[in-house]
Design a protein around this motif. Structure first.
Motif, PDB file in Angstrom:
ATOM      1  N   GLU A 190       0.831  -1.205   0.000  1.00  0.00           N
ATOM      2  CA  GLU A 190       0.000   0.000   0.000  1.00  0.00           C
ATOM      3  C   GLU A 190       0.859   1.245   0.000  1.00  0.00           C
ATOM      4  O   GLU A 190       1.932   1.277   0.625  1.00  0.00           O
ATOM      5  CB  GLU A 190      -0.917   0.017   1.224  1.00  0.00           C
ATOM      6  CG  GLU A 190      -2.034  -1.007   1.168  1.00  0.00           C
ATOM      7  CD  GLU A 190      -3.007  -0.832   2.311  1.00  0.00           C
ATOM      8  OE1 GLU A 190      -2.776   0.064   3.148  1.00  0.00           O
ATOM      9  OE2 GLU A 190      -4.000  -1.586   2.362  1.00  0.00           O
ATOM     10  N   CYS A 191       0.413   2.259  -0.699  1.00  0.00           N
ATOM     11  CA  CYS A 191       1.074   3.560  -0.682  1.00  0.00           C
ATOM     12  C   CYS A 191       1.008   4.105   0.743  1.00  0.00           C
ATOM     13  O   CYS A 191      -0.050   4.100   1.374  1.00  0.00           O
ATOM     14  CB  CYS A 191       0.383   4.509  -1.653  1.00  0.00           C
ATOM     15  SG  CYS A 191       1.011   6.211  -1.590  1.00  0.00           S
ATOM     16  N   GLU A 192       2.137   4.563   1.257  1.00  0.00           N
ATOM     17  CA  GLU A 192       2.205   5.044   2.631  1.00  0.00           C
ATOM     18  C   GLU A 192       1.322   6.265   2.872  1.00  0.00           C
ATOM     19  O   GLU A 192       0.890   6.519   3.998  1.00  0.00           O
ATOM     20  CB  GLU A 192       3.658   5.408   2.988  1.00  0.00           C
ATOM     21  CG  GLU A 192       4.621   4.232   2.983  1.00  0.00           C
ATOM     22  CD  GLU A 192       4.352   3.250   4.099  1.00  0.00           C
ATOM     23  OE1 GLU A 192       3.712   3.668   5.103  1.00  0.00           O
ATOM     24  OE2 GLU A 192       4.757   2.091   3.987  1.00  0.00           O
ATOM     25  N   LEU A 198      -0.472  -1.238  -4.586  1.00  0.00           N
ATOM     26  CA  LEU A 198       0.585  -1.223  -5.600  1.00  0.00           C
ATOM     27  C   LEU A 198       1.125  -2.635  -5.795  1.00  0.00           C
ATOM     28  O   LEU A 198       1.121  -3.446  -4.870  1.00  0.00           O
ATOM     29  CB  LEU A 198       1.729  -0.306  -5.163  1.00  0.00           C
ATOM     30  CG  LEU A 198       1.363   1.067  -4.607  1.00  0.00           C
ATOM     31  CD1 LEU A 198       2.588   1.711  -3.998  1.00  0.00           C
ATOM     32  CD2 LEU A 198       0.788   1.935  -5.713  1.00  0.00           C
ATOM     33  N   HIS A 211       6.646   2.660   0.619  1.00  0.00           N
ATOM     34  CA  HIS A 211       6.275   2.569  -0.791  1.00  0.00           C
ATOM     35  C   HIS A 211       5.266   3.667  -1.111  1.00  0.00           C
ATOM     36  O   HIS A 211       4.374   3.963  -0.301  1.00  0.00           O
ATOM     37  CB  HIS A 211       5.668   1.191  -1.095  1.00  0.00           C
ATOM     38  CG  HIS A 211       6.584   0.061  -0.795  1.00  0.00           C
ATOM     39  ND1 HIS A 211       7.526  -0.401  -1.674  1.00  0.00           N
ATOM     40  CD2 HIS A 211       6.726  -0.682   0.344  1.00  0.00           C
ATOM     41  CE1 HIS A 211       8.187  -1.395  -1.118  1.00  0.00           C
ATOM     42  NE2 HIS A 211       7.737  -1.590   0.105  1.00  0.00           N
ATOM     43  N   PHE A 212       5.421   4.244  -2.301  1.00  0.00           N
ATOM     44  CA  PHE A 212       4.547   5.337  -2.717  1.00  0.00           C
ATOM     45  C   PHE A 212       4.106   5.105  -4.155  1.00  0.00           C
ATOM     46  O   PHE A 212       4.864   4.568  -4.973  1.00  0.00           O
ATOM     47  CB  PHE A 212       5.282   6.682  -2.606  1.00  0.00           C
ATOM     48  CG  PHE A 212       5.828   6.939  -1.224  1.00  0.00           C
ATOM     49  CD1 PHE A 212       5.007   7.460  -0.240  1.00  0.00           C
ATOM     50  CD2 PHE A 212       7.152   6.645  -0.922  1.00  0.00           C
ATOM     51  CE1 PHE A 212       5.508   7.689   1.033  1.00  0.00           C
ATOM     52  CE2 PHE A 212       7.657   6.870   0.347  1.00  0.00           C
ATOM     53  CZ  PHE A 212       6.835   7.388   1.331  1.00  0.00           C
ATOM     54  N   CYS A 213       2.887   5.540  -4.448  1.00  0.00           N
ATOM     55  CA  CYS A 213       2.357   5.352  -5.800  1.00  0.00           C
ATOM     56  C   CYS A 213       2.845   6.426  -6.759  1.00  0.00           C
ATOM     57  O   CYS A 213       2.812   6.241  -7.982  1.00  0.00           O
ATOM     58  CB  CYS A 213       0.833   5.324  -5.779  1.00  0.00           C
ATOM     59  SG  CYS A 213       0.072   6.868  -5.200  1.00  0.00           S
ATOM     60  N   CYS A 214       3.288   7.578  -6.229  1.00  0.00           N
ATOM     61  CA  CYS A 214       3.765   8.659  -7.094  1.00  0.00           C
ATOM     62  C   CYS A 214       4.642   9.606  -6.271  1.00  0.00           C
ATOM     63  O   CYS A 214       4.699   9.517  -5.040  1.00  0.00           O
ATOM     64  CB  CYS A 214       2.592   9.424  -7.708  1.00  0.00           C
ATOM     65  SG  CYS A 214       1.530  10.230  -6.476  1.00  0.00           S
ATOM     66  N   CYS A 217       2.709  11.785  -3.609  1.00  0.00           N
ATOM     67  CA  CYS A 217       2.439  11.121  -2.322  1.00  0.00           C
ATOM     68  C   CYS A 217       3.705  11.033  -1.487  1.00  0.00           C
ATOM     69  O   CYS A 217       3.671  11.231  -0.262  1.00  0.00           O
ATOM     70  CB  CYS A 217       1.858   9.727  -2.557  1.00  0.00           C
ATOM     71  SG  CYS A 217       0.097   9.717  -2.989  1.00  0.00           S
TER      72      CYS A 217
END
Length: 333
Positions: A190-192, A198, A211-214, A217
């Motif tokens: 999961e995006c933090e 993700l 972890h980040f999606c972009c 974020c």
């Protein structure tokens, strides 16, 4: 003055050694078996290889041996002679009655016994029960089903066996495509910041704690949790660079402590719901103490981030501990 050796005598002797060895002689082999010296051959022909060529001897192939006889022909001759003799042929019988000598078999298969096995003869038919031969077993090709003899040691840990590269490539093209390909393995994280799901490679998940999606974020998360006194470079709060092994050791400490605050028992799940962030990891001996002892040198980060110097705490307990005048003591599971 010594009589000059006739060129034809040199060529005849080269051919004699070639026939004796049943392979193109090397310089060291000619020194051992030849009537003349290698230097005589070089002086007369310029190079030893050119003298060998003048004698009509084929040059060795890239593997270092004469590759005139295909291995299939060698095996066919072994099988033919065995049928003629109605028994397993010996090397002497091949020399006397067969089409080839022993040396081509030794060169191609490593030994006479290995050649017999490759021709389909069993261990009991080797005529040399005391000979040590690597154990082989019959296996079927995973793709075409062709049976072949393979070294047992080569099969250790293998689930699939192939008789040729073509069968290997056929199997890979069928098994390692699309979602079945090893490089397509993914782990859900999961995006933090926003919580979106993700798909990440296992190697990426192993290396990273967050972890980040972009980038947006990631920037928002850093602004919230890596600013001010929470920033790794914050000097006013005493935070210093914790070393290249910090994130890995932090993760190990949290896992060792069962993802629970070791002071109040707050779980990681409760901590996320209450504070929206991960549990903290506290240095029992502060990082600044290691820097002070190191002086102008870089501290030993293996000691700084040793597991025995780390403990998992919630945000509230961490802030309380940091304000205590003495090093806190509590049990670690």
């Amino acid at each position: 003055m010594p009589k000059k050796i006739d060129k034809e005598d040199l060529l005849a002797d080269l051919r004699r050694v070639y026939q004796e060895l049943d392979s193109p002689p090397s310089e060291s082999q000619y020194d051992e078996h030849g009537q003349y010296s290698v230097s005589v051959i070089r002086n007369r022909f310029g190079k030893f290889t050119e003298g060998r060529e003048a004698a009509g001897i084929p040059n060795p192939d890239m593997r270092g041996g004469n590759n005139q006889i295909p291995p299939e022909d060698l095996l066919d001759e072994l099988q033919r002679l065995g049928k003629e003799l109605e028994k397993t042929p010996t090397r002497e019988e091949m020399e006397e009655q067969g089409a080839y000598a022993e040396n081509p078999y030794r060169r191609e298969f490593g030994s006479w016994s290995e050649a017999l096995l490759a021709a389909g003869y069993s261990y009991d038919e080797l005529n040399r029960p005391s000979t040590h031969v690597a154990k082989r077993v019959s296996v079927e090709c995973t793709v075409c089903g062709k049976t072949q003899q393979r070294l047992q040691s080569d099969l250790a840990g293998k689930q699939n066996v192939f008789c040729s590269r073509d069968c290997l490539h056929t199997w890979r093209s069928e098994e390692f495509t699309g979602d079945s390909h090893p490089l397509t393995d993914r782990i859900e994280v999961e995006c933090e910041w926003c919580g979106d799901t993700l798909d990440r490679k296992p190697s990426v998940v192993e290396r990273r704690t967050y972890h980040f999606c972009c980038y947006d974020c990631m920037g928002e998360w850093r602004s919230e949790y890596r600013a001010g006194e929470d920033a790794p470079a914050w000097e006013g709060g005493g935070e210093l660079y914790r070393g290249p092994n910090w994130l890995k050791q932090r993760k190990r400490a949290v896992e060792r402590d069962n993802r629970t605050c070791q002071r109040c028992g707050c779980t990681e799940e409760d901590h996320f719901e209450k504070y929206g962030r991960e549990l903290s990891v506290h240095h029992l001996t502060p990082v600044r103490e290691f820097y002070r002892e190191a002086g102008n040198e870089e501290p030993d980060f293996a000691e700084v981030n040793a597991l025995e110097n780390l403990v998992t705490l919630c945000v509230a307990c961490h802030r309380k501990i940091e304000q205590l005048p003495v090093t806190p003591q509590f049990s670690q599971s």
